[in-house]
Write a protein that holds these residues in place. Sequence first.
Motif, mmCIF file in Angstrom:
data_model
loop_
_atom_site.group_PDB
_atom_site.id
_atom_site.type_symbol
_atom_site.label_atom_id
_atom_site.label_comp_id
_atom_site.label_asym_id
_atom_site.label_seq_id
_atom_site.Cartn_x
_atom_site.Cartn_y
_atom_site.Cartn_z
ATOM 1 N N LEU A 31 0.858 -1.185 0.000
ATOM 2 C CA LEU A 31 0.000 0.000 0.000
ATOM 3 C C LEU A 31 0.892 1.232 0.000
ATOM 4 O O LEU A 31 1.635 1.469 0.957
ATOM 5 C CB LEU A 31 -0.914 0.017 1.231
ATOM 6 C CG LEU A 31 -1.847 -1.169 1.443
ATOM 7 C CD1 LEU A 31 -2.809 -0.887 2.588
ATOM 8 C CD2 LEU A 31 -2.620 -1.498 0.173
ATOM 9 N N ASP A 32 0.829 2.010 -1.072
ATOM 10 C CA ASP A 32 1.715 3.170 -1.211
ATOM 11 C C ASP A 32 1.070 4.145 -2.182
ATOM 12 O O ASP A 32 0.354 3.731 -3.100
ATOM 13 C CB ASP A 32 3.086 2.725 -1.742
ATOM 14 C CG ASP A 32 4.205 3.701 -1.380
ATOM 15 O OD1 ASP A 32 4.047 4.908 -1.659
ATOM 16 O OD2 ASP A 32 5.227 3.257 -0.845
ATOM 17 N N ASN A 33 1.331 5.442 -1.983
ATOM 18 C CA ASN A 33 0.820 6.437 -2.926
ATOM 19 C C ASN A 33 1.837 6.756 -4.022
ATOM 20 O O ASN A 33 1.665 7.696 -4.783
ATOM 21 C CB ASN A 33 0.397 7.720 -2.198
ATOM 22 C CG ASN A 33 1.545 8.392 -1.467
ATOM 23 O OD1 ASN A 33 2.662 7.868 -1.411
ATOM 24 N ND2 ASN A 33 1.273 9.554 -0.895
ATOM 25 N N THR A 34 2.902 5.958 -4.094
ATOM 26 C CA THR A 34 3.921 6.089 -5.132
ATOM 27 C C THR A 34 4.131 4.737 -5.790
ATOM 28 O O THR A 34 4.133 3.706 -5.109
ATOM 29 C CB THR A 34 5.260 6.566 -4.524
ATOM 30 O OG1 THR A 34 5.031 7.804 -3.842
ATOM 31 C CG2 THR A 34 6.310 6.768 -5.603
ATOM 32 N N VAL A 48 -2.623 3.995 -2.749
ATOM 33 C CA VAL A 48 -3.441 4.587 -1.693
ATOM 34 C C VAL A 48 -2.556 5.441 -0.795
ATOM 35 O O VAL A 48 -1.406 5.101 -0.522
ATOM 36 C CB VAL A 48 -4.154 3.495 -0.854
ATOM 37 C CG1 VAL A 48 -3.153 2.579 -0.168
ATOM 38 C CG2 VAL A 48 -5.104 4.119 0.175
ATOM 39 N N ASP A 49 -3.092 6.560 -0.368
ATOM 40 C CA ASP A 49 -2.456 7.401 0.638
ATOM 41 C C ASP A 49 -3.021 6.988 1.992
ATOM 42 O O ASP A 49 -4.245 6.943 2.162
ATOM 43 C CB ASP A 49 -2.757 8.874 0.345
ATOM 44 C CG ASP A 49 -1.959 9.832 1.211
ATOM 45 O OD1 ASP A 49 -1.697 9.491 2.385
ATOM 46 O OD2 ASP A 49 -1.601 10.920 0.722
ATOM 47 N N ILE A 50 -2.157 6.690 2.971
ATOM 48 C CA ILE A 50 -2.674 6.240 4.262
ATOM 49 C C ILE A 50 -3.461 7.327 4.985
ATOM 50 O O ILE A 50 -4.137 7.050 5.980
ATOM 51 C CB ILE A 50 -1.545 5.705 5.167
ATOM 52 C CG1 ILE A 50 -0.477 6.778 5.427
ATOM 53 C CG2 ILE A 50 -0.937 4.444 4.585
ATOM 54 C CD1 ILE A 50 0.553 6.369 6.467
ATOM 55 N N LEU A 51 -3.395 8.566 4.494
ATOM 56 C CA LEU A 51 -4.256 9.609 5.050
ATOM 57 C C LEU A 51 -5.702 9.455 4.585
ATOM 58 O O LEU A 51 -6.599 10.088 5.136
ATOM 59 C CB LEU A 51 -3.713 10.991 4.672
ATOM 60 C CG LEU A 51 -2.373 11.350 5.325
ATOM 61 C CD1 LEU A 51 -1.870 12.690 4.811
ATOM 62 C CD2 LEU A 51 -2.491 11.368 6.843
#
Length: 320
Positions: A31-34, A48-51
């Motif tokens: 799970l990563d936004n990059t 996904v952004d954990i925010l």
Amino acid sequence: MKKKILVTGGSGFIGTNLIEYYKDNYEVLNLDNTKPRNESHSTYWKNVDILDQEKTIQLFNDFQPHYVLHMAARTDLDGKTLEDYAANTTGVEHIITAINQTPSIEKVIFASSRLVCEIGYNPKDEFDYKPSTIYGESKIIGEQIVRDSKSLDDNWIIVRPTSLWGPWFDIPYKNFFDSIKRKVYVHPKGKNIYKKFGFVGNCVHILDKLLFDKKLNTQTVYLSDFDTLEVKQWANIISNKFHGHNIKSVPLFVLKTLAVSGDVLKTIGFKSPPITSFRLDNILTNMDYDTTKVEEVVGKLPYNLEEGTTITYNWYKANN
């Protein structure tokens, strides 16, 4: 049926090495936004952004992992306020919420940072803090959120990576290899500098051992090699791989002058000068941490300094 491992921040440096380590014997999810640094890991990645709490919880629930390695964070030192590091504070809260809604989870590792204390400061215990950066402050808050959580079972551990290096590394630790390759790294004359750094292959091995061991649950430990290295010795190993000879040494005042020039370059917008006062202080300061408890659990590490450097050099040559 294979067990499932979820890595947040699996596109980052440590995360990429974790995905590579586990992908053949476990079901893995990043799970990563990059997007992944290693393109072959794309099939394991969810953007996904954990925010984004709702989407994070949904992906936890869909995957139903047995183990979680929470590596996702903002790690640069460029932020001006704690709000800039929300991933390290609010993001931890969201991960805990997702964990509490995922009954399959057996163990969680939360990544913090050695920068909860300034360089050169040896804390008396895991609750003794002395940050010198806003990033470090944000990591303190993240640790406190984990420890203060009433909803977590005792199936977690916090690790503080020191300065880790190896395949897939980036700024700032890749700079050391870059500078030696370009023959611009020089060592302060007459200075022996000792550091408890960590080769990422050893640190992934440590994380794996901690993931399946309960002795250190609810504790905070440092993540590094167990032996200190001497910086000039290591630099010579790297230089001999690139150039076939040792590095040069210069008087310390020369390096201090170059560092001030680097500070000026940074203030006018140069993102990554070869050396700054912060980096020089980092280089000059001895760094040692107590890893005794981890050593008792893990035992001998798989790679020595020469082996880790060779692996890193070969990766560097293939990817730069």
